[in-house]
Design an enzyme around this catalytic site. Structure first.
Site, PDB file in Angstrom:
ATOM      1  N   SER A  83       0.693  -1.335  -0.021  1.00  0.00           N
ATOM      2  CA  SER A  83      -0.018   0.004   0.010  1.00  0.00           C
ATOM      3  C   SER A  83       1.089   1.289   0.203  1.00  0.00           C
ATOM      4  O   SER A  83       1.922   1.129   0.146  1.00  0.00           O
ATOM      5  CB  SER A  83      -0.940  -0.070   1.187  1.00  0.00           C
ATOM      6  OG  SER A  83      -0.167   0.165   2.527  1.00  0.00           O
ATOM      7  N   TYR A  84       0.274   2.369  -0.205  1.00  0.00           N
ATOM      8  CA  TYR A  84       0.835   3.665  -0.012  1.00  0.00           C
ATOM      9  C   TYR A  84       2.015   3.858   1.065  1.00  0.00           C
ATOM     10  O   TYR A  84       1.153   3.776   2.318  1.00  0.00           O
ATOM     11  CB  TYR A  84       0.220   5.032  -0.514  1.00  0.00           C
ATOM     12  CG  TYR A  84       0.656   6.114  -0.750  1.00  0.00           C
ATOM     13  CD1 TYR A  84       1.322   6.573  -1.795  1.00  0.00           C
ATOM     14  CD2 TYR A  84       0.501   7.165   0.127  1.00  0.00           C
ATOM     15  CE1 TYR A  84       2.012   7.406  -2.196  1.00  0.00           C
ATOM     16  CE2 TYR A  84       1.049   8.324   0.006  1.00  0.00           C
ATOM     17  CZ  TYR A  84       1.866   8.624  -1.384  1.00  0.00           C
ATOM     18  OH  TYR A  84       2.451   9.721  -1.542  1.00  0.00           O
TER      19      TYR A  84
END
Length: 656
Positions: free
Chosen positions: A333-334
């Site tokens: 994920s980011y």
């Protein structure tokens, strides 16, 4: 007919988005310049009941614009440095072929589009880059409809959801970035010129050197110097304590003195004499109760930097670079998030299922799903309302070296968060000898739970023999022992990350860059002891901090106060509490006051610098790493560099 132009922040993200939205069916066109910018075209169904829409996906490469002073202020001797507080700042697309080519490509594609969808990273910097892209496109298509896609991971579910539910750009976040860039440009250029010119004239060691200043860089340096001076000033102090030991069941149980330790030997000896004369011990407490070791909180950017630096022996900057690469490949994920709590509807089981076949943690993941091992992650206290905690989005087994180390840490952290606390029984025994209290504790680990997948934590049991309340016994060991206080250690990078985060220096995504910058500037260097790398200030670094501290300002430039205020005000811009102009002017007024007072005390400043820069230390003085950085520090500062990834720096406005 609606035609969407989608613009990603990096070419790799543009390609990944295209592959997901098009199902692999797309055509590719090269931009005229640079050739590594591609334009992908395909047809996309915006919703289950909707028809197909033409999509074109392209990219920028980080920041597109740069900030400059006007020509008359760019030369070092063109004006008094204080004039840069008010000099006009120009913002324009960087004047080099790649930047100009990207700008032209955006214009060419915008002419054929009715709608623009921004796919930059969903943070402040991404919002600013998106606003610049929108401005460029509106130059050729004033009525183009601008939207932005919000996503936290490059996986099909999130990318399709973002494409079908675009929202408005958050202009407040863009204004906050504009404010930060302007402040860093002005403040960095002013103080770089002032301290360099003054020191060149008065200190031989820096006669031909640029001594750069950055509003985040100097408080970061200040932490390192402060700890170094605490270590240097340390004087070992002896102390005394009473040791009690009992041999039972084949082991020796050591009891801790409730007083801990005393620094007066005569007092300690007097107490020990009383204890020695009446040495029979009486058990006053014998208790066993459940205890637990808490599983880790969900992973934030700061915690990733701290844990990675401490556990993997990698620099925070390198850890974030690897996490960013894995994110771009759809594996994580980011990686820039302040949130340490998952949303209520987060689908943990779907992600855990992807890891059930892994040879290292597959069985643990299976137990989470099938053997009642799952427990919802704990909630921390932070939520940036933008991104979830860092977590794996895919299972891969083809990574190696540093990438594998970072990936393994993140996966194990996620699985540990989804497990249960380790549980055990803690036994405590307290005894009294001649009125003095002592205690010992034992631990039996009953359920390891998250510890089985998270080897970075330790929780080991220690045996405590049985006692009875009121029992009396004669200790096998009774002695007055001496110790000395321990010298404080130098800071590690993990320690420095914690200090910067606690004091509001930089953001979760820029802290690593500031640490790397003071090392690059040779204000700080690394020293390895016992397998651990510590941060040691150079002679120049110590001299600069002493110089500013000698001025006696309440808001010293080497302390975190001013930068912390700036960071807080940037958040207020995002919240709509303050305007960009208000924040810029208020902050510049504070730095004007610092400059005025520093100049009043310039003799003390130079004396402080001279005291820290002994002859023969010229090598500790850095000359900006690249000539363009020297120019930036002199006032021709560029807010960005043309790279395939966005520079995560707060001080880049002044190149320092």
């Amino acid at each position: 007919m609606v035609k969407w132009l989608c613009v990603a922040e990096k070419p790799s993200i543009a390609k990944s988005i295209t592959q997901i939205l098009s199902g692999g069916q797309f055509t590719t066109r090269d931009a005229t310049r640079p050739r590594w910018i591609k334009n992908y075209s395909f047809s996309y169904r915006m919703g289950p009941g909707g028809g197909h829409t033409d999509f074109t996906v392209t990219a920028v490469a980080g920041h597109l614009t740069e900030n400059d002073f006007e020509d008359q202020y760019r030369k070092w001797y063109s004006c008094d440095p204080s004039q840069l507080f008010d000099a006009r700042v120009l913002t324009h697309v960087a004047q080099n072929p790649d930047h100009l080519g990207i700008e032209q490509n955006l214009k060419n594609e915008a002419r054929k589009a009715t709608h623009l969808m921004i796919w930059t990273d969903c943070d402040r910097e991404g919002e600013f880059i998106g606003s610049v892209v929108a401005e460029v496109c509106r130059k050729v298509k004033p009525n183009i409809v601008v939207k932005r896609a919000r996503f936290s991971a490059i996986i099909p579910a999130q990318i399709n959801q973002a494409a079908r539910n675009p929202v408005d750009l958050d202009q407040r976040q863009a204004w906050a970035v504009q404010a930060r860039m302007e402040l860093d440009l002005r403040v960095g250029a002013v103080f770089t010129r002032v301290q360099t010119l003054e020191l060149q004239n008065r200190v031989n060691a820096v006669a031909e050197k640029v001594v750069s200043y950055g509003p985040c860089q100097f408080p970061t340096l200040g932490f390192v110097v402060d700890q170094y001076e605490r270590m240097q000033a340390f004087v070992p102090e002896p102390f005394w304590y009473i040791h009690v030991g009992l041999v039972r069941e084949g082991d020796t149980t050591s009891f801790s003195w409730r007083r801990g330790r005393l620094f007066d030997r005569d007092v300690a000896q007097a107490i020990f004499d009383v204890v020695e004369d009446d040495s029979e011990a009486t058990v006053t407490r014998w208790e066993t109760k459940p205890t637990q070791k808490w599983k880790p909180l969900p992973l934030t950017t700061v915690e990733l930097q701290k844990s990675g630096s401490r556990l993997l022996r990698m620099t925070p900057k390198r850890i974030l670079e690897i996490a960013e690469t894995l994110y771009q490949r759809g594996i994580l994920s980011y990686p820039r998030t302040e949130t340490d709590q998952f949303d209520r509807d987060f689908n943990f089981h779907e992600l855990i299922q992807k890891h059930t076949g892994d040879h290292a943690w597959g069985q643990f993941a299976t137990n989470l799903l099938n053997n009642n091992g799952f427990e919802r992650p704990r909630n921390g206290k932070k939520n940036d309302k933008a991104h979830p905690p860092i977590h794996p989005t895919a299972h891969v087994n083809n990574l190696a070296a540093e990438e594998k180390s970072v990936y393994d840490l993140i996966v194990r952290r996620f699985l540990a968060c989804c497990s249960k606390n380790a549980r055990g029984l803690q036994t405590t025994v307290e005894i009294v000898i001649a009125g003095e209290s002592f205690s010992a504790t034992g631990l039996v680990v009953r359920e390891r739970n998250y510890l089985d997948v998270y080897p970075y934590d330790r929780w080991t049991g220690n045996h405590l023999p049985d006692f009875e309340l009121g029992e009396r016994f004669q200790p096998d060991e009774l002695a007055l022992r001496e110790g000395t206080t321990t010298q404080p250690a130098l800071l590690t990078e993990a320690d420095l990350v914690s200090l910067m985060d606690k004091n509001g220096i930089g953001t979760d995504a820029t802290i690593a860059e500031h640490i790397a910058k003071i090392i690059e500037r040779e204000y700080v260097f690394k020293q390895r002891e016992g397998g651990i790398e510590y941060l040691v200030p150079s002679t120049l670094g110590i001299g600069l901090v002493k110089a500013y501290d000698s001025v006696g300002l309440e808001n010293s430039l080497t302390k975190p106060h001013l930068r912390r205020l700036t960071e807080q005000r940037l958040v207020q811009i995002c919240e709509g509490v303050k305007t960009k102009n208000d924040v810029v002017q208020q902050t510049l007024d504070e730095y004007r006051d610092v400059l005025f007072r520093t100049r009043q005390q310039m003799a003390a400043f130079v004396a402080g610098k001279a005291a820290g820069a002994a002859e023969g230390q010229e090598g500790a003085v850095e000359e900006a790493v690249e000539q363009d950085e020297v120019d930036e520090a002199a006032g021709r500062a560029r807010t960005t560099a043309m790279t395939t990834t966005r520079p995560a720096v707060e001080d880049e406005g002044a190149g320092v």
